[in-house]
Enzyme design. Structure first.
Site, PDB file in Angstrom:
ATOM      1  N   GLU B  49       7.678   4.038   1.025  1.00 19.87           N
ATOM      2  CA  GLU B  49       6.981   3.332  -0.210  1.00 19.87           C
ATOM      3  C   GLU B  49       7.269   3.971  -1.232  1.00 19.87           C
ATOM      4  OE1 GLU B  49       3.051   1.202   2.008  1.00 19.87           O
ATOM      5  OE2 GLU B  49       2.793   2.196   0.049  1.00 19.87           O
ATOM      6  N   ASP B  60      -5.184   2.212  -8.613  1.00 21.07           N
ATOM      7  CA  ASP B  60      -5.139   3.425  -8.103  1.00 21.07           C
ATOM      8  C   ASP B  60      -6.097   4.385  -8.596  1.00 21.07           C
ATOM      9  OD1 ASP B  60      -2.677   3.580  -6.416  1.00 21.07           O
ATOM     10  OD2 ASP B  60      -1.574   2.520  -8.582  1.00 21.07           O
ATOM     11  N   TYR B 175      -0.240  -5.192   4.998  1.00 21.91           N
ATOM     12  CA  TYR B 175      -0.774  -3.889   4.616  1.00 21.91           C
ATOM     13  C   TYR B 175      -2.395  -4.163   4.551  1.00 21.91           C
ATOM     14  CZ  TYR B 175      -1.213   0.405   1.961  1.00 21.91           C
ATOM     15  OH  TYR B 175      -1.391   1.542   1.420  1.00 21.91           O
TER      16      TYR B 175
END
Lengths: 408, 263
Positions: B49, B60, B175
């Site tokens: 990734e 994040d 995911y």
């Protein structure tokens, strides 16, 4: 015309939350289910008379609405042209228009069973309004504020803490409103089950831009009635300052289908709109992109990285603008101009001297544009500027710019 | 069949779980980043990734935020991120590269141009955090048409009613985000994640990879054991942040890969 849906500017957003190509729902999957349930809850509340009855009661008895529409006689004489009215939203409880929207969102949060409220704030006005309403309803409140803004808006930080809110200084990025919004989103994604994100402006993912606009539209609705009572007709020109654009949307929205009403939004021109990007005028100096959940005009570089703007006003220091403004700009229903820090300071001083009103630096930008255009307009031209906040919070910043030390 | 599909087919025939490693393109600098990425397959990484730095990475945690800031400060751009992919392709034509990031840099380039350039650089799939199914017209559908996988995140808040929508235009793999939160947050718990993975697998034939909160070889093993593989990001980025030499970073990656592969 208002009853012609095909030409109406008041039907947006569409079912995908778009105003033309702007708006939308650009958020991570974790938040998506909550945003959909918020939308459903808001749709229910919108048509529920008991919701609006509660809002009206709070607006009247807690906020002090309606705010006056004030004829600024000496300013009008001084400028020698258009008849200048000020919509006095700075007289609201907590000192700005922000509380109009916060009340609506907190009532929704209560309906959704959320017990923890988070908010981002720039100038601190939205943070203070959120802390205030949370205190009133006994809700836990956490406010994210850029570390740079914590520094330049100390009185509001102290107010929020007095009201029982936790103020979290945000050091990521340059420590302004954009960074505070990033951290609020990070908190939300982490505490999504019990937390409601009370966004302070007409930006963010759908339904926020429409919902905040609807709550702020009380401003424009009152102006319609008040101007009718004062002059027997609609105003000719509306002027409001724009960071994200909530006070402006609130004033503009009820007039969007009155084609004869000229609508002007004033962006923060900082040190001047140039390639140096020392400004926050997203429409004048930016281009479309995606940030904080919506597609809109953004200050960004060639590679799509968001730029840090500059404005003397913490409340306008944001590199984006609400998506409905981006759409109104492209549809040419409203025009958008930029006012520099220096011009805003001049307007600030003039309002103090001539009207005995200490304005916040945000509406000082709107007033500066009034000063530019009013002299050229005929004396029967009715001009309304939104005095959306009071300047108590800004006296330190202004003193600094005027070279006066009031800290000793 | 894309490189991602091939990789999962191979792993399945070998009875192995996938180990996916995330690094930020251009972190700590462009040249070192190129070297790290080139070394990942040798360290046991099945899928790379590659983070596309963005000024406002709102999903994040601090670790990835700072990595992005380091990369941008060093002059990392979209072009240079594609360059890192091309650099890997000079020595490796089988390890899939998934570009992970936010939509604005892609939107700024223009979707059609970006897809052409990504494909040419050897990128196999995209994970774009701020593009939920509601915005599929923006990039997801054009990407699939261009032959790139569009990998969607499913989360603990994705309920049964919504899951089919999330899976609908997903390809390559799913995911699963182990926690409600940001990257680099609390440790993922295999017991809590297992029923969620089962819930997703009941609705799709795609492999399910679990990420967020996987920091040690042991967690990598435990999480991989209950899914088709696992992702480690922040823990690797932390090593890079400490300024460790490339060999040491890769040695650390190998311990994680060995953990996941022992599941």
């Amino acid at each position: 015309m208002a009853n012609d849906l095909f030409n109406s500017f008041m039907t947006g957003p569409d079912e995908n939350g778009r105003f033309g190509s702007f708006g939308g729902r650009f958020v991570s999957e974790t938040l998506m289910p909550l945003i959909l349930s918020l939308e459903a809850e808001y749709e229910k509340a919108k048509t529920d008379p008991s919701f609006w009855a509660e809002m009206d009661d709070l607006w009247a008895h807690y906020v002090g609405r309606p705010s006056p529409l004030y004829f600024a006689e000496r300013l009008t004489e001084h400028l020698g042209g258009a008849k200048i009215y000020m919509k006095r939203d700075e007289l609201n409880h907590t000192g700005a228009h922000k509380i109009n929207n916060v009340l609506g969102q907190i009532l929704l949060a209560r309906r959704m069973g959320k017990t923890r409220i988070i908010a981002e704030t720039g100038a601190g006005q939205h943070g203070v309004a959120t802390a205030t309403v949370c205190a009133k309803f006994g809700l836990k409140c956490v406010v994210y504020m850029g570390a740079h803004d914590v520094e330049r808006q100390k009185p509001n930080v102290f107010r929020m803490r007095l009201l029982g809110a936790e103020v979290v200084p945000v050091t990521s990025g340059r420590g302004t409103l954009k960074d505070a919004m990033n951290d609020a989103l990070r908190d939300w994604v982490t505490n999504v089950r019990d937390t409601f994100y009370c966004i302070g402006t007409v930006a963010g993912p759908h339904p926020y831009p429409a919902m905040v606009r609807d709550f702020q539209s009380i401003i424009g609705k009152e102006v319609r009635e008040q101007m009718q009572a004062a002059e027997g007709r609609l105003p000719d020109t509306l002027i409001a300052a724009i960071g994200g654009g909530s006070n402006a949307m609130g004033l503009f929205y009820p007039f969007l289908d009155d084609k004869e009403v000229n609508i002007i939004g004033v962006e923060a021109g900082g040190k001047g709109v140039s390639e140096k990007m020392e400004h926050c005028a997203s429409l004048a100096g930016g281009r479309p992109g995606v940030l904080h959940g919506n597609k809109t005009y953004l200050l960004q570089d060639d590679d799509g990285q968001i730029l840090e703007g500059h404005s003397i006003s913490a409340g306008l220091d944001y590199p984006g603008i609400g998506p409905e403004h981006a759409w109104l700009h492209e549809a040419k229903r409203a025009s958008y101009v930029a006012i520099t820090d220096d011009e805003a300071l001049e307007a600030f001083k003039l309002s103090c001297a001539l009207e005995g009103i200490i304005p916040a630096l945000e509406p000082s930008h709107a007033l500066a544009h009034v000063m530019k255009i009013a002299p050229e307009l005929p004396k029967d031209h009715l001009l309304v500027m939104n005095m959306c906040g009071r300047g108590d919070k800004d006296i330190f910043t202004v003193a600094q710019h005027l070279g006066v030390d009031i800290t000793k | 069949m894309t490189r991602i599909d091939d990789t999962f087919a191979r792993l399945q025939s070998e009875g192995r779980r996938a180990f996916v490693a995330y690094v930020m393109a251009g972190d700590p600098d462009f040249e070192t980043s190129k070297e790290i990425v080139r070394g990942l397959p040798g360290a046991g990484v099945d899928i790379i990734e590659l983070g596309l730095p963005f000024t406002d990475p709102m999903a994040d945690g601090a670790t990835i935020q700072l990595a992005g800031q380091r990369a941008l400060k060093g002059g990392q751009t979209l072009d240079r991120t594609l360059e890192i992919a091309r650099h890997l392709r000079e020595t490796d034509t089988t390890t899939p590269i998934v570009m992970m990031g936010y939509y604005n840099p892609i939107h700024s380039r223009g979707v059609e141009t970006f897809l052409e350039q990504a494909k040419a650089a050897g990128i196999d799939g995209l994970i774009v955090v701020d593009l939920p199914p509601e915005e599929d017209e923006e990039l997801c559908i054009p990407a699939q048409k261009a032959g790139l996988n569009f990998i969607r995140l499913a989360t603990p808040t994705t309920d049964d009613a919504r899951l089919p929508r999330v899976l609908q235009n997903t390809s390559g793999f799913v995911y699963y985000v182990s926690i409600t939160g940001i990257t680099g947050a609390a440790e993922a718990q295999a017991e809590a994640v297992a029923p969620e993975v089962a819930r997703i697998k009941a609705e799709t034939d795609l492999p399910v990879i679990v990420g967020f909160g996987v920091k040690t070889p042991e967690t990598a093993k435990n999480i991989a054991a209950i899914a088709d593989g696992t992702v480690v990001g922040s823990a690797i980025v932390n090593e890079i942040a400490q300024g460790k030499p490339v060999e040491e970073v890769l040695a650390f990656v190998k311990t994680l890969a060995d953990g996941a592969h022992s599941a």
